[in-house]
Motif scaffolding. Structure first.
Motif, PDB file in Angstrom:
ATOM      1  N   LEU A   8      10.885  -7.851   9.692  1.00  0.00           N
ATOM      2  CA  LEU A   8      10.942  -6.736  10.459  1.00  0.00           C
ATOM      3  C   LEU A   8      11.023  -5.481   9.392  1.00  0.00           C
ATOM      4  O   LEU A   8      10.281  -4.340   9.631  1.00  0.00           O
ATOM      5  CB  LEU A   8      11.859  -6.789  11.331  1.00  0.00           C
ATOM      6  CG  LEU A   8      12.228  -5.532  11.978  1.00  0.00           C
ATOM      7  CD1 LEU A   8      10.931  -5.300  12.988  1.00  0.00           C
ATOM      8  CD2 LEU A   8      13.483  -5.618  13.091  1.00  0.00           C
ATOM      9  N   GLU A  39      22.405  -4.672  18.029  1.00  0.00           N
ATOM     10  CA  GLU A  39      20.953  -4.029  18.138  1.00  0.00           C
ATOM     11  C   GLU A  39      20.414  -3.751  16.903  1.00  0.00           C
ATOM     12  O   GLU A  39      21.097  -3.154  15.711  1.00  0.00           O
ATOM     13  CB  GLU A  39      21.086  -2.921  19.018  1.00  0.00           C
ATOM     14  CG  GLU A  39      21.787  -3.093  20.349  1.00  0.00           C
ATOM     15  CD  GLU A  39      21.853  -1.754  21.206  1.00  0.00           C
ATOM     16  OE1 GLU A  39      21.527  -1.858  22.467  1.00  0.00           O
ATOM     17  OE2 GLU A  39      22.088  -0.560  20.501  1.00  0.00           O
ATOM     18  N   LEU A  47      14.987  -1.536  18.877  1.00  0.00           N
ATOM     19  CA  LEU A  47      13.704  -2.606  19.305  1.00  0.00           C
ATOM     20  C   LEU A  47      14.262  -3.734  19.540  1.00  0.00           C
ATOM     21  O   LEU A  47      13.285  -4.665  19.957  1.00  0.00           O
ATOM     22  CB  LEU A  47      13.199  -2.456  17.968  1.00  0.00           C
ATOM     23  CG  LEU A  47      12.401  -1.269  17.581  1.00  0.00           C
ATOM     24  CD1 LEU A  47      11.534  -1.635  16.188  1.00  0.00           C
ATOM     25  CD2 LEU A  47      11.577  -0.682  18.476  1.00  0.00           C
ATOM     26  N   GLY A  48      15.378  -4.301  19.286  1.00  0.00           N
ATOM     27  CA  GLY A  48      15.829  -5.811  19.751  1.00  0.00           C
ATOM     28  C   GLY A  48      17.195  -5.916  19.799  1.00  0.00           C
ATOM     29  O   GLY A  48      18.126  -5.037  19.315  1.00  0.00           O
ATOM     30  N   ALA A  66      12.757  -8.099  18.140  1.00  0.00           N
ATOM     31  CA  ALA A  66      12.003  -6.903  17.639  1.00  0.00           C
ATOM     32  C   ALA A  66      10.629  -7.167  17.314  1.00  0.00           C
ATOM     33  O   ALA A  66       9.810  -6.696  17.715  1.00  0.00           O
ATOM     34  CB  ALA A  66      12.836  -6.083  16.730  1.00  0.00           C
ATOM     35  N   TRP A  70       6.928  -6.438  19.151  1.00  0.00           N
ATOM     36  CA  TRP A  70       6.035  -5.942  18.429  1.00  0.00           C
ATOM     37  C   TRP A  70       4.999  -6.634  18.493  1.00  0.00           C
ATOM     38  O   TRP A  70       3.846  -6.397  17.629  1.00  0.00           O
ATOM     39  CB  TRP A  70       6.601  -5.674  17.012  1.00  0.00           C
ATOM     40  CG  TRP A  70       5.936  -4.553  16.129  1.00  0.00           C
ATOM     41  CD1 TRP A  70       4.520  -4.220  16.052  1.00  0.00           C
ATOM     42  CD2 TRP A  70       6.668  -3.811  15.151  1.00  0.00           C
ATOM     43  NE1 TRP A  70       4.354  -3.095  15.263  1.00  0.00           N
ATOM     44  CE2 TRP A  70       5.637  -2.931  14.834  1.00  0.00           C
ATOM     45  CE3 TRP A  70       7.874  -3.760  14.813  1.00  0.00           C
ATOM     46  CZ2 TRP A  70       5.869  -1.988  13.479  1.00  0.00           C
ATOM     47  CZ3 TRP A  70       8.077  -2.465  13.854  1.00  0.00           C
ATOM     48  CH2 TRP A  70       7.135  -1.734  13.159  1.00  0.00           C
TER      49      TRP A  70
END
Length: 76
Positions: A8, A39, A47-48, A66, A70
């Motif tokens: 990521l 988070e 994002l996650g 995330a 994506w």
């Protein structure tokens, strides 16, 4: 192979030139067996989210979420 957080980070840096940030939203349970909810944020967007028995585990889960969002699945 890269773990979810590393993968990521590489994606975020290549697209936005910043680092993802991880925030502990909640920590519950006894000190010998805590549960963390984390988070991962990029800029102003979460994002996650992830949950785990350590911050590291919860961060990995958040990064996996995330990556899935994506379109970049990351196997354990």
């Amino acid at each position: 192979p890269l773990d979810a957080k590393s993968k990521l980070q590489a994606l975020v840096q290549s697209h936005f030139h910043i680092l993802p940030r991880y925030r502990v939203r909640t920590k519950r349970g006894p000190s010998h067996d805590p549960i963390f909810w984390v988070e991962v944020w990029v800029g102003q967007k979460a994002l996650g989210r992830g949950k785990g028995n350590s911050k590291r585990e919860a961060e990995q889960e958040a990064a996996r979420a995330a990556l899935l969002g994506w379109g970049q699945p990351n196997k354990r």
